[in-house]
Scaffold this active site. Structure first.
Site: not given
Length: 261
Positions: A72, A84, A111, A203
């Site tokens: 990300k 980050k 992930n 989201r």
């Protein structure tokens, strides 16, 4: 126990353990929580924490500083991703200093299967309880890798010769809709009942498709077939200081009256 923003505590721990290799993984990483409700906490913890720990690592002559980063941080569209990315830039700036012995590397990945609170773990728990599977978007694509695989590759990055940003070859991204259906089918063979899929929409801050290679810094091979790196992008000490000062002022302007860096 301590806070990575607490320089005194970090110095105590560093003096006590005197590490030769330091893995920095203390970060707020949940995109929606950081995006809507806690954006400045993401900046304070992720950026300030990295700055504090990196500075003290240099003082204690740590040989290698490994920042655990994220996909990300590539072309970031979220507060968490931006925070980050700034952590990576701090690592770049310190890694470029000729008078610093510590080597600084950042490693990005997505992930990790079977990690605590992971998407797969939560999905399995809901299926086992007979609850519906919640998907943000069946057309979303995500990278996944096994925990042991992720740890092994991170350790190999820790041995990398030069400072800079690295990312792991995580194979093809998985489409979440078909992935959820396959997981449910597997669990049904083990006695679970069929459950519906609830689509709730992406989201705040979430991408439909994640990215790993960075078009700005390049995508270069390394001696390890599954580890890639970017071209060295050097931040000067002055530029890094300017960015961190601007962030501190921004925090002060919105009402935080405590030390940031």
């Amino acid at each position: 126990i301590g806070d990575v923003k607490d320089a005194v505590r970090v110095k105590q721990v560093m003096a006590e353990h005197n590490p030769s290799v330091l893995f920095h993984a203390a970060a707020y990483k949940h995109v929606p929580l950081m995006e809507t409700d806690n954006p400045w906490q993401a900046i304070r913890n992720n950026v300030s924490g990295t700055h504090v720990v990196a500075t003290i690592a240099i003082a204690h002559k740590v040989e290698k500083f490994v920042l655990i980063s994220t996909d990300k941080a590539v072309a970031p569209k979220t507060v968490m991703g931006q925070s980050k990315a700034l952590c990576e830039w701090i690592v770049e700036a310190y890694g470029a200093l000729p008078d610093v012995q510590t080597r600084f590397v950042a490693v990005r990945f997505g992930n990790v299967l079977a990690s605590s609170g992971s998407f797969v773990e939560l999905m399995q728990e809901r299926i086992a309880r007979g609850q519906s599977v919640v998907l943000t978007d069946p057309d979303a694509y995500r990278y996944f890798m096994a925990l042991s695989e992720a740890v092994s590759l991170v350790m190999k990055v820790a041995l990398a010769g030069r400072s800079g940003a690295y990312w792991l070859d995580m194979g093809q991204q998985l489409q979440m809709g078909p992935f959820a259906s396959r997981l449910m089918a597997i669990m049904e063979t083990r006695g679970a009942r069929p459950v519906p899929i609830d689509v709730v929409g992406l989201r705040p801050g979430e991408k439909l498709v994640e990215e790993l290679p960075d078009a700005v810094t390049g995508d270069l091979p390394t001696p390890h077939a599954r580890i890639r790196s970017g071209e060295e992008v050097r931040w000067s000490r002055a530029r890094a200081a300017s960015v961190l000062t601007a962030l501190r002022r921004a925090v002060e302007e919105i009402g935080f009256h405590q030390d940031f860096f």
